[in-house]
Design a protein around this motif. Structure first.
Motif, PDB file in Angstrom:
ATOM      1  N   VAL A   1      12.814  51.439  10.030  1.00  0.00           N
ATOM      2  CA  VAL A   1      11.391  51.448   9.702  1.00  0.00           C
ATOM      3  C   VAL A   1      10.933  52.876   9.392  1.00  0.00           C
ATOM      4  CG1 VAL A   1       9.086  50.867  10.506  1.00  0.00           C
ATOM      5  CG2 VAL A   1      11.020  49.414  11.133  1.00  0.00           C
TER       6      VAL A   1
ATOM      7  N   ALA B   1       9.662  40.558  19.098  1.00  0.00           N
ATOM      8  CA  ALA B   1      10.024  41.910  19.504  1.00  0.00           C
ATOM      9  C   ALA B   1      10.227  42.781  18.272  1.00  0.00           C
ATOM     10  CB  ALA B   1      11.286  41.874  20.359  1.00  0.00           C
ATOM     11  N   ALA B   2      10.907  42.208  17.253  1.00  0.00           N
ATOM     12  CA  ALA B   2      11.159  42.989  16.050  1.00  0.00           C
ATOM     13  C   ALA B   2       9.859  43.283  15.315  1.00  0.00           C
ATOM     14  CB  ALA B   2      12.128  42.227  15.141  1.00  0.00           C
TER      15      ALA B   2
ATOM     16  N   LEU C   1      18.539  41.827   9.917  1.00  0.00           N
ATOM     17  CA  LEU C   1      19.134  42.582  11.017  1.00  0.00           C
ATOM     18  C   LEU C   1      19.063  41.860  12.358  1.00  0.00           C
ATOM     19  CD1 LEU C   1      17.734  46.139  10.194  1.00  0.00           C
ATOM     20  CD2 LEU C   1      20.012  45.250   9.744  1.00  0.00           C
ATOM     21  N   ILE C   2      18.093  40.978  12.524  1.00  0.00           N
ATOM     22  CA  ILE C   2      17.917  40.357  13.837  1.00  0.00           C
ATOM     23  C   ILE C   2      18.293  38.879  13.808  1.00  0.00           C
ATOM     24  CG2 ILE C   2      16.278  39.891  15.696  1.00  0.00           C
ATOM     25  CD1 ILE C   2      16.789  42.859  15.201  1.00  0.00           C
TER      26      ILE C   2
ATOM     27  N   LEU D   1      17.365  51.060  16.288  1.00  0.00           N
ATOM     28  CA  LEU D   1      17.206  50.167  15.128  1.00  0.00           C
ATOM     29  C   LEU D   1      15.908  50.436  14.358  1.00  0.00           C
ATOM     30  CD1 LEU D   1      18.605  47.643  13.802  1.00  0.00           C
ATOM     31  CD2 LEU D   1      16.884  46.298  14.985  1.00  0.00           C
TER      32      LEU D   1
ATOM     33  N   PRO E   1      22.194  37.801  11.880  1.00  0.00           N
ATOM     34  CA  PRO E   1      23.414  38.093  12.641  1.00  0.00           C
ATOM     35  C   PRO E   1      23.574  37.174  13.849  1.00  0.00           C
ATOM     36  CG  PRO E   1      22.257  40.120  12.124  1.00  0.00           C
ATOM     37  CD  PRO E   1      21.354  38.990  11.694  1.00  0.00           C
ATOM     38  N   GLN E   2      22.464  36.907  14.547  1.00  0.00           N
ATOM     39  CA  GLN E   2      22.578  36.039  15.729  1.00  0.00           C
ATOM     40  C   GLN E   2      22.822  34.593  15.325  1.00  0.00           C
ATOM     41  OE1 GLN E   2      19.793  36.704  18.980  1.00  0.00           O
ATOM     42  NE2 GLN E   2      18.968  38.437  17.861  1.00  0.00           N
TER      43      GLN E   2
ATOM     44  N   ARG F   1      13.176  51.277  24.017  1.00  0.00           N
ATOM     45  CA  ARG F   1      13.150  50.821  22.629  1.00  0.00           C
ATOM     46  C   ARG F   1      11.742  50.944  22.042  1.00  0.00           C
ATOM     47  NH1 ARG F   1      14.483  44.615  21.290  1.00  0.00           N
ATOM     48  NH2 ARG F   1      12.529  44.347  22.432  1.00  0.00           N
TER      49      ARG F   1
ATOM     50  N   ASN G   1      13.389  40.459  25.597  1.00  0.00           N
ATOM     51  CA  ASN G   1      13.614  40.278  24.163  1.00  0.00           C
ATOM     52  C   ASN G   1      14.440  41.392  23.544  1.00  0.00           C
ATOM     53  OD1 ASN G   1      12.185  37.973  24.329  1.00  0.00           O
ATOM     54  ND2 ASN G   1      10.327  38.761  23.361  1.00  0.00           N
ATOM     55  N   LEU G   2      15.452  41.862  24.277  1.00  0.00           N
ATOM     56  CA  LEU G   2      16.391  42.796  23.651  1.00  0.00           C
ATOM     57  C   LEU G   2      17.215  42.028  22.630  1.00  0.00           C
ATOM     58  CD1 LEU G   2      17.622  44.885  26.676  1.00  0.00           C
ATOM     59  CD2 LEU G   2      15.960  45.521  24.939  1.00  0.00           C
ATOM     60  N   PHE G   3      17.763  42.753  21.656  1.00  0.00           N
ATOM     61  CA  PHE G   3      18.590  42.087  20.648  1.00  0.00           C
ATOM     62  C   PHE G   3      20.015  41.967  21.186  1.00  0.00           C
ATOM     63  CE2 PHE G   3      15.459  44.656  18.071  1.00  0.00           C
ATOM     64  CZ  PHE G   3      14.552  43.614  17.986  1.00  0.00           C
TER      65      PHE G   3
ATOM     66  N   HIS H   1      22.808  40.999  20.107  1.00  0.00           N
ATOM     67  CA  HIS H   1      24.001  41.284  19.297  1.00  0.00           C
ATOM     68  C   HIS H   1      24.180  42.772  19.059  1.00  0.00           C
ATOM     69  CE1 HIS H   1      20.590  41.192  16.666  1.00  0.00           C
ATOM     70  NE2 HIS H   1      21.290  41.623  15.643  1.00  0.00           N
TER      71      HIS H   1
ATOM     72  N   GLN I   1      12.747  37.019  19.841  1.00  0.00           N
ATOM     73  CA  GLN I   1      13.490  38.017  19.072  1.00  0.00           C
ATOM     74  C   GLN I   1      12.670  38.486  17.876  1.00  0.00           C
ATOM     75  OE1 GLN I   1      16.829  39.248  19.497  1.00  0.00           O
ATOM     76  NE2 GLN I   1      16.325  38.563  21.560  1.00  0.00           N
TER      77      GLN I   1
ATOM     78  N   PHE J   1       7.992  42.976  26.746  1.00  0.00           N
ATOM     79  CA  PHE J   1       7.775  41.551  26.995  1.00  0.00           C
ATOM     80  C   PHE J   1       8.287  41.128  28.360  1.00  0.00           C
ATOM     81  CE2 PHE J   1       8.119  42.278  22.504  1.00  0.00           C
ATOM     82  CZ  PHE J   1       7.179  41.450  21.930  1.00  0.00           C
TER      83      PHE J   1
ATOM     84  N   MET K   1       8.914  46.029  12.157  1.00  0.00           N
ATOM     85  CA  MET K   1       9.892  45.682  11.129  1.00  0.00           C
ATOM     86  C   MET K   1       9.314  44.634  10.177  1.00  0.00           C
ATOM     87  SD  MET K   1      13.253  45.612  13.573  1.00  0.00           S
ATOM     88  CE  MET K   1      14.447  45.276  12.326  1.00  0.00           C
TER      89      MET K   1
ATOM     90  N   LEU L   1      13.632  42.792   6.881  1.00  0.00           N
ATOM     91  CA  LEU L   1      14.469  43.492   7.862  1.00  0.00           C
ATOM     92  C   LEU L   1      14.768  42.588   9.046  1.00  0.00           C
ATOM     93  CD1 LEU L   1      13.117  47.152   8.178  1.00  0.00           C
ATOM     94  CD2 LEU L   1      15.326  46.391   7.311  1.00  0.00           C
TER      95      LEU L   1
END
Lengths: 247, 625
Positions: A112, B520-521, B534-535, A107, B538-539, A156, A94-96, A98, B517, A90, B526, B530
């Motif tokens: 998955v 992306a997941a 997981l995404i 992840l 937590p945030q 990723r 859009n990395l996570f 946390h 977010q 992107f 996912m 999930l």
């Protein structure tokens, strides 16, 4: 490029509306395995929306999209199957935030694909070496520069071993000094034979790496051709105007 | 007009950048900090000074009050009630065991995940050293005097005390022959066993002496003829240098009886008034006793004493010199504060405190050593999860068992009940709040409406109403609920109320997680479960930690409302102590200040944990996305 191969992405007459606004007005595009297609065009022309339709982040309302023999429909199993074959990068990374870099990359394989932890971490490390930042594995995204973050995002996406990679303006949010490090990774990826669909404004990259260039305007494909054709002998008036303004 | 460029308008820097220097001294260090923060402008300086002066004045006044005139006896004489309410006396070990388990787990967790700041350990060490030193210091301080009031028309009370060989004791009779005598304030132990305590009676005397038309109230009429006799435990008059130890005072005279005690053991001071001349023996007198120790009322102390010296002699109209019967009045010196107010408290808590600190330190060390062990972390998490049913089991017991007889929840109280309500409330409302928040954002209208309705109704009603509904109205609707324990019903009420507020806090957190977010997941294949687990969560949760913990803190404080419904948690039990006995009624301030300190310490601990959570892991990095 081997034109006689089976295509990996086939789009026929794809239409999409946001409310009453007609964003995609009948897109026809066929992409072959190992092909690099760069999509350019003015903002608002629908190019981002189009590639987001390919992994169903957006839903098209008419027409047909077939990815690797699977047609995109409301069937959730189809969507999941297609998404796991398509990686996406992107504009905003859009990395996570946390999770550490390592956790970001492992992840999806772990949850998955249900890979064991050590397998996914090994693969992740190889990918981080490939994108050139193995030493950042334990850091959080917020500690990295934009270029490094985008390279993590590529790693990723690659961790799921996709057949196709979609890039949605991967360098638009980067400082000029960092654009090159991301483009180098993408160039390496293209050389390795990955099928890539890239929305970008990087004309140098498009000319050098792309097999074909697609020019979008007002929700349709205006012109499509090899880089030589596109940069040296554009046919359509709109293409000529666009190129005259950015070159 | 042509520009006139000088040489410096075109410039190429040296190849190497200049070396970094240290900042000017006045801008760093504590001096710099003071300058920047406290004295940066005239207004700021003025505010600093005013704040400092007010703080010092307030602290000074409070310290003076708490050391010189406050009566902390209401706290240290009721520690058991304050900590565990009316929990069965014989079963208190179960509460202590529970506390031990919790201290151990907290120590272990802090060792595994946290760190102990130097300030924290310094504070613990200072308190511990203080507690070990106080008994030494206290034993060096002479015992304060004990005062009695001798009244006309009422036979004087005898005084029973425990004396030790070599103790020098002095008995002084001070007749009230002048109005001014009535105005004296005495600093020392004064009798408080009877219905109205000594100070009240003494005040009555002071207020009425010389003013009321009663011959006994006229100091000039003082005409008591008193005899003091010191008896041995057997009842025989103590021989002293071959003479009986007695002081016979002529009518209207005062005097002093002083001697060194020959033996350890019980003694009785007999006060006899000449009852023959009934109309003549008018007047009040103060009886002052020096050199006698006021005994601790603590059960264990009483037991040990009885084993060593036998139980005190039985007499009619006599009182025993122990802290149940006497109370310190008047202004204290620092030494008297230590021996009268601090020592009894320390004596009661030094053993549990030392055990607690040792337990904590051991657990902390184990945690520290196993910091790298993943398995120990997992074990300790499991221990936390298991500890809860185990603790409830220990506290509640099994019916028919002789080791763990059932202790009904209706007698659980004090700090125990407060903590229990809080822990259950937090543990149950957190997941419920998450579900409600997710439900309110659901795409399914039915789920969304039900969650919204639940949240808005509970947020629109005061907590006290919910608690009363849980107590009175709910059983009407559904009969089985009336069998449900009141404590459990209160837990449910508190949980639902907190969950509604938590849901709104968490919803706020969910809203700030960017759509990118989720995309992306999703692009990674996912599933939405999930992604949420997981995404998004937590945030979202991390973003609203302060609000969530704030809600938990207010839950902790709101548990005090269950007192209105008939459960005696920390605030309720203090109310009970204060309203239940005349002896303690004047000392509400001390009791409420004490529980305020407890509430504050626990709340502060919770917000400290929240601050650490916020800055741990990825929270320590400013997020750029």
């Amino acid at each position: 490029m081997a034109e006689n191969q089976e295509p990996i992405i086939v789009c026929r007459e794809v239409h999409k509306w946001f409310g009453n606004f007609h964003v995609l007005k009948g897109i026809d595009l066929t992409v072959y395995p190992q092909e690099v297609v760069v999509i350019i065009g003015p903002s608002g022309s629908g190019k981002s929306t189009f590639i987001r339709c390919i992994n169903r982040l957006e839903e098209h309302q008419e027409g047909q999209i077939v990815v690797d023999g699977i047609e995109l429909s409301h069937d959730i199993r189809n969507i999941a199957a297609i998404r796991s074959e398509i990686g996406m990068v992107f504009q905003q990374f859009n990395l996570f935030p946390h999770l550490t870099v390592m956790q970001n990359v492992t992840l999806a394989p772990r949850y998955v694909r249900h890979q064991p932890r050590h397998v996914s971490e090994e693969t992740a490390m190889q990918l981080l070496v490939r994108v050139g930042i193995p030493e950042q594995a334990r850091k959080y995204p917020g500690q990295l520069s934009g270029g490094q973050q985008q390279r993590v995002a590529i790693a990723r996406a690659l961790a799921m071993q996709p057949k196709i990679m979609l890039f949605d303006e991967p360098t638009s949010a980067l400082d000029p000094e960092m654009i090159k490090e991301v483009l180098d990774v993408m160039r390496e990826l293209a050389e390795s034979g990955m099928t890539m669909l890239v929305v970008s404004h990087e004309m140098g990259f498009a000319r050098e790496v792309a097999d074909r260039i697609v020019f979008f305007d007002e929700g349709r494909i205006v012109e499509m051709g090899t880089p030589e054709h596109f940069f040296e002998n554009p046919q359509h008036e709109r293409t000529k105007l666009f190129l005259s303004q950015i070159l | 007009m042509a520009r006139m460029y000088s040489d410096t308008d075109f410039y190429v820097a040296a190849p190497e950048p200049p070396e970094s220097r240290r900042p000017p001294r006045t801008s760093v260090g504590w001096l710099g900090w003071l300058r920047h923060n406290l004295f940066s402008s005239a207004l700021n300086s003025a505010i600093t000074v005013v704040t400092a002066v007010l703080t010092i004045l307030f602290a000074w006044e409070f310290l003076r009050w708490s050391m010189r005139s406050a009566q902390w006896g209401i706290v240290f004489n009721n520690l058991r009630l304050i900590t565990s309410g009316q929990y069965d006396k014989g079963e208190i070990w179960r509460v202590e065991l529970t506390a031990g388990i919790l201290v151990f787990l907290i120590g272990l967790s802090m060792g595994l995940w946290g760190r102990i700041t130097r300030t924290f350990s310094a504070v613990v060490l200072v308190i511990l050293a203080f507690m070990l030193l106080i008994p030494l210091v206290g034993s060096q301080i002479p015992d304060p005097s004990v005062y009695h009031l001798i009244q006309p028309r009422k036979s004087p009370t005898d005084v029973i005390f425990l004396g030790y060989e070599g103790d020098k004791v002095t008995f002084t009779v001070d007749p009230l022959t002048d109005v001014a005598d009535a105005d004296q304030t005495f600093a020392g132990y004064q009798e408080s066993a009877s219905r109205t305590d000594w100070s009240t009676r003494a005040r009555e005397v002071k207020d009425n002496v010389g003013k009321v038309d009663d011959p006994a109230m006229k100091p000039e009429n003082y005409n008591l003829a008193l005899t003091l006799r010191l008896l041995e435990e057997s009842g025989a008059v103590l021989e002293h240098d071959g003479h009986p130890t007695e002081l016979i005072l002529a009518a209207g005279k005062g005097g002093t009886l002083s001697l060194t005690l020959p033996d350890d053991g019980w003694y009785v001071l007999e006060v006899v008034r000449d009852d023959e001349i009934n109309d003549e023996n008018l007047g009040f007198a103060w009886l002052k006793i020096d050199g006698v120790t006021v005994l601790s009322n603590l059960e264990s102390d009483t037991k040990a004493r009885d084993e060593k010296y036998g139980s005190p002699p039985k007499r009619e109209r006599a009182i025993l010199v122990q802290d149940k019967n006497y109370r310190f009045e008047g202004t204290r010196t620092l030494g008297e504060f230590v021996s009268v107010q601090v020592l009894p408290l320390v004596r009661r808590i030094v053993l549990p405190a030392v055990v607690g600190v040792v337990l904590f330190a051991n657990a902390f060390l184990i945690g520290r050593l196993g910091k790298r062990e993943k398995r120990l972390k997992r074990v300790s998490l499991a221990a936390w999860a298991l500890s809860f049913p185990i603790i409830l089991f220990i506290l509640y017991g099994v019916s028919g068992s002789s080791v763990l007889p059932v202790v009904p929840t209706s007698v659980w109280g004090g700090l125990l009940l407060t903590i229990l309500l809080t822990v259950v409330g937090i543990g149950a409302s957190f997941p419920l709040g998450i579900l409600l928040a997710l439900g309110r954002r659901s795409h399914l209208p039915a789920v969304k409406w039900i969650c919204t309705l639940f949240i808005e109704v509970l947020r629109g009603v005061p907590l006290i109403t919910i608690l009363f509904m849980a107590k009175l109205i709910v059983p009407f609707f559904w009969a089985p609920l009336s069998d449900l324990d009141l404590t459990v019903r209160m837990m449910i009420g508190l949980t639902l109320f907190t969950a509604a507020y938590l849901a709104e806090n968490i919803r706020g957190g969910l809203q700030i997680v960017p759509q990118g977010q989720v995309e992306a997941a999703r692009a990674l294949g996912m599933s939405s479960v999930l992604i949420t687990a997981l995404i998004v969560l937590p945030q979202a949760l991390r973003a609203v930690i302060p609000a969530i913990v704030g809600q938990f803190i207010s839950l902790f404080k709101d548990t005090s409302l269950v007192a209105l419904v008939g459960l005696f948690e920390l605030a309720g039990i203090v109310d009970l102590i204060v309203s239940g006995s005349n002896v303690y009624r004047p000392y509400q301030r001390e009791a409420y200040i004490f529980i305020a300190i407890i509430y504050f310490m626990i709340s502060y601990g919770m917000s400290d944990i929240s601050r650490r959570l916020e800055t741990s892991g990825a929270g320590s990095i400013r997020r750029s996305m």
